[in-house]
Design a protein around this motif. Structure first.
Motif, PDB file in Angstrom:
ATOM      1  N   ALA A   1       0.639  -1.157   0.129  1.00 11.48           N
ATOM      2  CA  ALA A   1       0.246   0.150   0.317  1.00 11.48           C
ATOM      3  C   ALA A   1       0.979   1.546   0.163  1.00 11.48           C
ATOM      4  O   ALA A   1       1.751   1.266  -0.001  1.00 11.48           O
ATOM      5  CB  ALA A   1      -0.473   0.424   1.258  1.00 11.48           C
ATOM      6  N   SER A   2       0.488   2.595  -0.007  1.00  9.38           N
ATOM      7  CA  SER A   2       1.415   3.451  -0.551  1.00  9.38           C
ATOM      8  C   SER A   2       1.031   3.993   1.305  1.00  9.38           C
ATOM      9  O   SER A   2       0.312   3.226   2.379  1.00  9.38           O
ATOM     10  CB  SER A   2       0.663   4.662  -0.927  1.00  9.38           C
ATOM     11  OG  SER A   2      -0.504   5.549  -0.370  1.00  9.38           O
ATOM     12  N   GLY A   3       1.724   5.325   1.960  1.00 12.64           N
ATOM     13  CA  GLY A   3       1.589   5.510   3.587  1.00 12.64           C
ATOM     14  C   GLY A   3       0.336   5.651   3.686  1.00 12.64           C
ATOM     15  O   GLY A   3       0.245   4.758   4.925  1.00 12.64           O
ATOM     16  N   THR A   4      -0.373   5.829   3.392  1.00  9.90           N
ATOM     17  CA  THR A   4      -1.811   6.130   3.463  1.00  9.90           C
ATOM     18  C   THR A   4      -2.596   4.663   3.565  1.00  9.90           C
ATOM     19  O   THR A   4      -3.587   4.643   5.070  1.00  9.90           O
ATOM     20  CB  THR A   4      -3.184   6.522   2.394  1.00  9.90           C
ATOM     21  OG1 THR A   4      -1.844   8.279   1.917  1.00  9.90           O
ATOM     22  CG2 THR A   4      -4.000   7.216   3.524  1.00  9.90           C
ATOM     23  N   GLY A   5      -2.554   4.087   3.708  1.00  7.43           N
ATOM     24  CA  GLY A   5      -2.734   2.588   3.503  1.00  7.43           C
ATOM     25  C   GLY A   5      -3.007   1.989   4.847  1.00  7.43           C
ATOM     26  O   GLY A   5      -3.179   2.134   5.504  1.00  7.43           O
TER      27      GLY A   5
ATOM     28  N   GLN B   1       8.915   5.152   0.559  1.00  8.67           N
ATOM     29  CA  GLN B   1       9.388   6.191  -1.455  1.00  8.67           C
ATOM     30  C   GLN B   1       9.405   6.916  -0.357  1.00  8.67           C
ATOM     31  O   GLN B   1       9.991   8.243  -1.503  1.00  8.67           O
ATOM     32  CB  GLN B   1       8.189   6.477  -1.766  1.00  8.67           C
ATOM     33  CG  GLN B   1       7.118   7.206  -1.525  1.00  8.67           C
ATOM     34  CD  GLN B   1       5.692   6.855  -0.262  1.00  8.67           C
ATOM     35  OE1 GLN B   1       6.280   5.863   0.173  1.00  8.67           O
ATOM     36  NE2 GLN B   1       4.762   7.498  -0.253  1.00  8.67           N
ATOM     37  N   LYS B   2      10.822   6.945   1.091  1.00  3.38           N
ATOM     38  CA  LYS B   2      11.088   8.346   2.072  1.00  3.38           C
ATOM     39  C   LYS B   2      12.703   8.233   1.364  1.00  3.38           C
ATOM     40  O   LYS B   2      13.281   7.663   1.423  1.00  3.38           O
ATOM     41  CB  LYS B   2      10.178   9.187   2.984  1.00  3.38           C
ATOM     42  CG  LYS B   2       9.107   8.983   2.367  1.00  3.38           C
ATOM     43  CD  LYS B   2       8.926  10.339   1.900  1.00  3.38           C
ATOM     44  CE  LYS B   2       6.969  10.476   1.842  1.00  3.38           C
ATOM     45  NZ  LYS B   2       6.680  11.525   1.016  1.00  3.38           N
ATOM     46  N   GLY B   3      12.473   7.521   3.289  1.00  3.53           N
ATOM     47  CA  GLY B   3      14.218   7.580   3.861  1.00  3.53           C
ATOM     48  C   GLY B   3      14.824   6.386   3.421  1.00  3.53           C
ATOM     49  O   GLY B   3      15.430   5.844   3.156  1.00  3.53           O
TER      50      GLY B   3
ATOM     51  N   GLU C   1       6.167  16.758   9.002  1.00  2.50           N
ATOM     52  CA  GLU C   1       4.960  16.997   8.762  1.00  2.50           C
ATOM     53  C   GLU C   1       5.477  17.603   7.276  1.00  2.50           C
ATOM     54  O   GLU C   1       5.791  18.648   7.192  1.00  2.50           O
ATOM     55  CB  GLU C   1       4.225  18.403   9.082  1.00  2.50           C
ATOM     56  CG  GLU C   1       3.015  17.676   8.193  1.00  2.50           C
ATOM     57  CD  GLU C   1       1.607  17.637   7.916  1.00  2.50           C
ATOM     58  OE1 GLU C   1       2.198  17.266   6.482  1.00  2.50           O
ATOM     59  OE2 GLU C   1       0.792  16.994   7.997  1.00  2.50           O
ATOM     60  N   THR C   2       5.846  16.677   6.103  1.00  2.00           N
ATOM     61  CA  THR C   2       6.386  16.519   5.162  1.00  2.00           C
ATOM     62  C   THR C   2       5.417  17.979   4.260  1.00  2.00           C
ATOM     63  O   THR C   2       6.020  18.717   3.600  1.00  2.00           O
ATOM     64  CB  THR C   2       6.050  15.326   3.750  1.00  2.00           C
ATOM     65  OG1 THR C   2       5.834  14.524   4.844  1.00  2.00           O
ATOM     66  CG2 THR C   2       7.175  14.975   3.627  1.00  2.00           C
ATOM     67  N   SER C   3       4.080  18.332   4.364  1.00  2.00           N
ATOM     68  CA  SER C   3       3.502  19.594   3.274  1.00  2.00           C
ATOM     69  C   SER C   3       3.873  21.005   4.436  1.00  2.00           C
ATOM     70  O   SER C   3       3.677  22.285   3.290  1.00  2.00           O
ATOM     71  CB  SER C   3       2.096  19.765   3.926  1.00  2.00           C
ATOM     72  OG  SER C   3       1.538  19.436   5.002  1.00  2.00           O
TER      73      SER C   3
ATOM     74  N   VAL D   1       1.805   7.529  15.380  1.00  2.00           N
ATOM     75  CA  VAL D   1       2.060   8.189  14.851  1.00  2.00           C
ATOM     76  C   VAL D   1       2.582   8.552  13.312  1.00  2.00           C
ATOM     77  O   VAL D   1       3.442   7.454  12.786  1.00  2.00           O
ATOM     78  CB  VAL D   1       4.292   8.934  15.849  1.00  2.00           C
ATOM     79  CG1 VAL D   1       5.018   9.445  15.033  1.00  2.00           C
ATOM     80  CG2 VAL D   1       3.942   9.696  16.914  1.00  2.00           C
ATOM     81  N   ASP D   2       2.819   9.247  12.438  1.00  2.00           N
ATOM     82  CA  ASP D   2       2.569   9.343  10.987  1.00  2.00           C
ATOM     83  C   ASP D   2       4.156   9.346  10.919  1.00  2.00           C
ATOM     84  O   ASP D   2       4.907  10.548  11.094  1.00  2.00           O
ATOM     85  CB  ASP D   2       1.795  10.167   9.797  1.00  2.00           C
ATOM     86  CG  ASP D   2       2.620  10.088   8.752  1.00  2.00           C
ATOM     87  OD1 ASP D   2       3.557   9.705   8.498  1.00  2.00           O
ATOM     88  OD2 ASP D   2       1.519  10.694   8.042  1.00  2.00           O
ATOM     89  N   ALA D   3       5.158   7.949  10.996  1.00  5.51           N
ATOM     90  CA  ALA D   3       6.474   8.678  10.680  1.00  5.51           C
ATOM     91  C   ALA D   3       6.796   7.816   9.347  1.00  5.51           C
ATOM     92  O   ALA D   3       8.118   7.887   9.371  1.00  5.51           O
ATOM     93  CB  ALA D   3       7.620   8.435  11.373  1.00  5.51           C
TER      94      ALA D   3
HETATM   95  C1  LIG Z   1       4.374  12.577   6.586  1.00  6.25           C
HETATM   96  C2  LIG Z   1       3.306  11.911   5.283  1.00  6.25           C
HETATM   97  N1  LIG Z   1       1.927  11.091   6.047  1.00  6.25           N
HETATM   98  C3  LIG Z   1       1.381  11.086   4.862  1.00  6.25           C
HETATM   99  C4  LIG Z   1       1.532  11.258   3.580  1.00  6.25           C
HETATM  100  C5  LIG Z   1       1.142  10.382   2.366  1.00  6.25           C
HETATM  101  O1  LIG Z   1       1.850   8.789   1.974  1.00  6.25           O
HETATM  102  P1  LIG Z   1       1.247   8.278   0.738  1.00  6.25           P
HETATM  103  O2  LIG Z   1       1.688   8.970   0.082  1.00  6.25           O
HETATM  104  O3  LIG Z   1       2.149   7.380   0.720  1.00  6.25           O
HETATM  105  O4  LIG Z   1      -0.180   7.531   0.566  1.00  6.25           O
HETATM  106  C6  LIG Z   1       3.056  11.404   3.585  1.00  6.25           C
HETATM  107  C7  LIG Z   1       3.078  11.654   1.881  1.00  6.25           C
HETATM  108  O5  LIG Z   1       3.782  12.412   1.427  1.00  6.25           O
HETATM  109  C8  LIG Z   1       3.746  12.097   4.458  1.00  6.25           C
HETATM  110  O6  LIG Z   1       4.595  12.152   3.582  1.00  6.25           O
END
Ligand SMILES: Cc1ncc(COP(=O)(O)O)c(C=O)c1O
Length: 376
Positions: A59-63, A188-190, A137-139, A162-164
């Motif tokens: 899954a992607s991170g959101t999964g 897809q990050k670290g 917080e990546t955004s 925690v979302d890491a």
């Molecule tokens: C801190 C953080 N949470 C959640 C997400 C969402 O992850 P994904 O796009 O892999 O579902 C991201 C993606 O950039 C993120 O950086």
């Protein structure tokens, strides 16, 4: 044109890992797979700094975020969401989708979460099941003090989730020591892998919530992952190429050592912040994280900067999300981004700013990066 991927995920895949992704696939109900999966399981405990099992899902991170909501809660439960940006807000969106009541301990985008606010929200709502927050917080490029929040939440009946996703590997994070009950991340990050894998780990306190959870689920039912884990298997067909590559990723992380990687990112973050300031750009985050730096840009050229940089010079950086679109740029320094990438990226960014009419003396950004790098 040669591409420079200086975004906070997806990141450039180092050749050692890319080569593994190119290997032929094999069957996953085999001893060969079990051996690889068990190796990975050990490595992931190190990366997450935990003694608990870390599960891998396709899954992607959101999964993994959804898994951390659907498995810990029941409809009608109350949680606290401490958000400081787009991804923190996602916790609330997912939870509301499952009929969970969300209490906010959030701050304005660009600010860092106030642990005292979390403490206050917990005191006012002693019946909350969990606190959901974000490490980096990546955004917005903000780091949150998870250690302090962990200290507060651990004194209550609530669990800390925690979302890491972006901060793990690149910035110091200690799941067990900081008393974090559930952590999620993604490939897809670290980890320097292609997108497609997500990770989740829970401690005993979080598992108690799993046992009480009444939300219906199937693919994201964490109990299935736990059951198969012991045999070195995943419940469903795993993305084998990514799993093979994950073994290499974990090996590379162990070889370099987390402390060295944390220091590498710290140095690049310092040089990036100096370069932004040298370009006359103000840092956007109250507490900048070590894996991505955000800076405010003039709104009339905000979107153009990112587009021109990519189209003319092959350099990809990220822009702002949501309301921040066109208002900030985000320059990443995680994964295999190196010192020379910073010099190349900032020199091109400087040229684009000049082309777009910003008055800057040529060579300022590179000089600022050099200044930091030469001092270390
Ligand atoms: C801190 C953080 N949470 C959640 C997400 C969402 O992850 P994904 O796009 O892999 O579902 C991201 C993606 O950039 C993120 O950086």
């Amino acid at each position: 044109m040669k591409r420079y991927l200086l975004t906070p995920g997806p990141v450039t895949i180092p050749p050692e890992i890319a080569l593994k992704e190119a290997l032929p696939i094999f069957h996953h109900r085999t001893d060969e797979f079990a051996m690889i999966y068990k190796n990975i399981a050990k490595g992931l405990k190190y990366v997450f700094q935990t003694e608990n099992e870390v599960y891998v899902l396709a899954a992607s991170g959101t999964g993994a975020m959804e898994m951390a909501v659907a498995n810990l809660l029941s409809m009608g439960d109350k949680i606290i969401v401490a958000s400081c940006g787009n991804f923190g807000d996602r916790w609330a969106e997912i939870a509301r989708g499952y009929g969970i009541e969300v209490i906010s301990a959030s701050v304005r985008w660009g600010k860092t979460i106030k642990p005292a606010e979390v403490e206050r929200a917990l005191k006012e709502n002693p019946d909350v099941k969990a606190v959901y927050t974000t490490f980096t917080e990546t955004s917005t490029g903000v780091a949150n003090d998870i250690k302090a929040i962990g200290g507060i939440v651990s004194k209550t009946n609530a669990v800390l989730v925690v979302d890491a996703i972006s901060g793990l590997v690149g910035q110091e994070f200690r799941t067990d020591e900081w008393k974090v009950d559930a952590v999620i991340s993604a490939s897809q990050k670290g980890f320097m892998l292609a997108p497609g894998l997500a990770f989740i780990t829970l401690n005993g306190k979080a598992w108690e919530l799993v046992d009480a959870s009444k939300i219906p689920k199937f693919y994201f039912d964490i109990k299935k992952y736990k059951k198969f884990y012991a045999a070195g298997e995943t419940p469903f067909t795993p993305p084998l190429t990514l799993i093979t590559a994950l073994q290499e990723s974990v090996r590379l992380i162990e070889e370099r050592g987390l402390k060295n990687i944390w220091n590498d990112c710290k140095l690049l973050a310092k040089a990036t912040r100096a370069a932004m300031k040298a370009l006359g750009l103000e840092l956007f985050s109250e507490v900048p994280c070590e894996i991505v730096t955000s800076a405010s840009v003039p709104v009339d050229i905000g979107v153009k900067i990112v587009k021109t940089l990519r189209e003319k010079y092959g350099v990809s950086i990220a822009g702002g999300q949501g309301d921040l679109k066109g208002r900030i740029i985000r320059f990443a320094h995680l994964g295999c981004i190196g010192k020379a990438d910073l010099l190349a990226g900032f020199t091109c960014l400087e040229m684009v700013l000049i082309e777009l009419g910003v008055k800057i003396k040529k060579g300022k950004a590179a000089a600022a990066v050099e200044e930091i790098l030469l001092r270390t």
